[in-house]
Design a protein around this motif. Sequence first.
Motif, PDB file in Angstrom:
ATOM      1  N   THR A  98      88.560  51.796  23.235  1.00  0.00           N
ATOM      2  CA  THR A  98      87.432  52.107  24.120  1.00  0.00           C
ATOM      3  C   THR A  98      87.688  53.304  25.021  1.00  0.00           C
ATOM      4  N   HIS A  99      88.963  53.489  25.443  1.00  0.00           N
ATOM      5  CA  HIS A  99      89.338  54.664  26.234  1.00  0.00           C
ATOM      6  C   HIS A  99      90.854  54.739  26.281  1.00  0.00           C
ATOM      7  N   ARG A 100      91.382  55.763  26.929  1.00  0.00           N
ATOM      8  CA  ARG A 100      92.783  56.114  26.775  1.00  0.00           C
ATOM      9  C   ARG A 100      93.743  55.367  27.706  1.00  0.00           C
ATOM     10  N   HIS A 101      93.290  54.545  28.594  1.00  0.00           N
ATOM     11  CA  HIS A 101      94.196  53.843  29.500  1.00  0.00           C
ATOM     12  C   HIS A 101      95.235  53.037  28.725  1.00  0.00           C
ATOM     13  N   ALA A 102      96.466  52.994  29.256  1.00  0.00           N
ATOM     14  CA  ALA A 102      97.562  52.313  28.570  1.00  0.00           C
ATOM     15  C   ALA A 102      97.284  50.842  28.352  1.00  0.00           C
ATOM     16  N   THR A 331      84.845  57.145  30.841  1.00  0.00           N
ATOM     17  CA  THR A 331      84.762  57.648  29.467  1.00  0.00           C
ATOM     18  C   THR A 331      84.778  56.489  28.473  1.00  0.00           C
ATOM     19  N   SER A 332      84.727  55.261  28.964  1.00  0.00           N
ATOM     20  CA  SER A 332      84.873  54.081  28.115  1.00  0.00           C
ATOM     21  C   SER A 332      83.643  53.849  27.233  1.00  0.00           C
ATOM     22  N   LEU A 333      83.913  53.443  25.990  1.00  0.00           N
ATOM     23  CA  LEU A 333      82.832  53.044  25.093  1.00  0.00           C
ATOM     24  C   LEU A 333      82.166  51.768  25.599  1.00  0.00           C
ATOM     25  N   ILE A 334      80.856  51.690  25.418  1.00  0.00           N
ATOM     26  CA  ILE A 334      80.098  50.459  25.644  1.00  0.00           C
ATOM     27  C   ILE A 334      79.423  50.119  24.318  1.00  0.00           C
ATOM     28  N   LEU A 335      79.808  48.998  23.722  1.00  0.00           N
ATOM     29  CA  LEU A 335      79.267  48.607  22.420  1.00  0.00           C
ATOM     30  C   LEU A 335      78.483  47.305  22.540  1.00  0.00           C
ATOM     31  N   LEU A 336      77.312  47.280  21.923  1.00  0.00           N
ATOM     32  CA  LEU A 336      76.493  46.076  21.842  1.00  0.00           C
ATOM     33  C   LEU A 336      76.255  45.755  20.373  1.00  0.00           C
ATOM     34  N   PHE A 337      76.776  44.610  19.924  1.00  0.00           N
ATOM     35  CA  PHE A 337      76.574  44.176  18.543  1.00  0.00           C
ATOM     36  C   PHE A 337      75.371  43.235  18.494  1.00  0.00           C
ATOM     37  N   GLU A 338      74.479  43.494  17.560  1.00  0.00           N
ATOM     38  CA  GLU A 338      73.286  42.668  17.403  1.00  0.00           C
ATOM     39  C   GLU A 338      73.291  42.082  16.001  1.00  0.00           C
TER      40      GLU A 338
END
Length: 459
Positions: A98-102, A331-338
């Motif tokens: 989702t983003h680069r944080h460790a 910068t994090s991805l936000i995903l919604l699965f339907e």
Amino acid sequence: MSTKGGTKTNAARAKPPTKVQAPKSPTHLNLFAYQVGFGDCFLLQFVYGDGDSDKRHVLIDFGTTGAPEADSGTLMRRIAEDIRDKCQGARLDVVVATHRHADHISGFATKANGKGSGDIIRALKPRLVLQPWTEDLALATDASGPTSKGIKASAGSIRTVSSLAAMTSLAEQVTRLAIERPNTLPPGLADRLEFLGRDNTKNLSAVENLAQMGQVGKSAYAYFGVQDPLEDLLPGVNTHVLGPPTVEQCSAIKKQRATDNDQFWHFHARGVATTNSINGNGTAPFDTAFVKAKKGKLPREARWAARHITNARGNQLLGIVTMLDKAMNNTSLILLFEVGGKRLLFPGDAQLENWSYALEQPGVAELLADVDLYKVGHHGSLNATPKSLWKGFRKRGKPEKTDRMTSVLSTMAGKHGSEGKKTEVPRKTLVDELKHDTHFHSTHEVPTSTLYSHVRIDF
């Protein structure tokens, strides 16, 4: 029955058996929330058919900065091996970073002997590696703009990635300073700086491994509104990308919230300039050499000033790395699965600014209103679950509510924020509401001897 002249028999003329088509939609989801301490690691197992013969696997994040075990490397290998076992020898369909944080990617790191947790995941040959659009630029230091189709390169895009690179450099310097534990930093402040510094330091091995896995399979770099990147891999599942926005998309936010311009996408120039003063403090009036010369004691009249100057410097650094942490989360991805009438929300560590753009777009609030499963954002940080988002969830309610939503939290107390300032993670008031209004699952409440929490969602 055969005839003269070699005419084919009736048996030969019979139609071949009809090929059984794979189900078009999954019947249920097995969600495995791994006990990584302070971090995220979720394996989504979409099950197709009654016999569980067809499964698709999506790994969302794989990292920790506060493992419940002393040896985080051993823990991450155990988890990687469990993921491999659940894939049952098949390829891992999707890896999402989702983003680069460790605390979201450290598990993807490899080892020279080929026995790292990241080596195990790479051996599963993911078909697709999905990351936010900012990582497309970060992997190539000389890139002139995003390379994904549909993203227009601009000066704003280039400045954004340059800012992320500068923040990485600063994080490394802050981490070194905190590890050295100079007398000029109080112990509690040094611990806080080290945690934030490590989390924001670019994990080169993990980043390179994600890139290599993407080269073996495919890579996709997503942003708000991009066409479903998982369409060919998850039949019957519609994946909406609700964040992060690109620099061009967030221009509306810049106009509406002028005070957030730099803090949203760019690292303050004065913050970057401060990197020059972190290690180069040899001429400071109360530096270590001066104190040593005075046999460990400052003159009485100088002690009050020294203490306040030292605290001010430490708090300035803390403010800088906290701002850095916030920028990276946005910068994090936000995903919604339907799928099958159910909606599953995985927002990574997206915080208020990232959410604000999505929630202002037509139809998004309505799309989120019927969420059935919510992966709690940023380990339970209050500003990662905006009140407008929380109040908009229509399936919140008491235990007797028939379609009551489920929430899943991956967290570890005492690693982030301050109870005194009401910024502790997880935030108690948020956890109380989650427990009251949802079927609540938290890795923090799972025994350290248990590898994961299992949640099943039927479609």
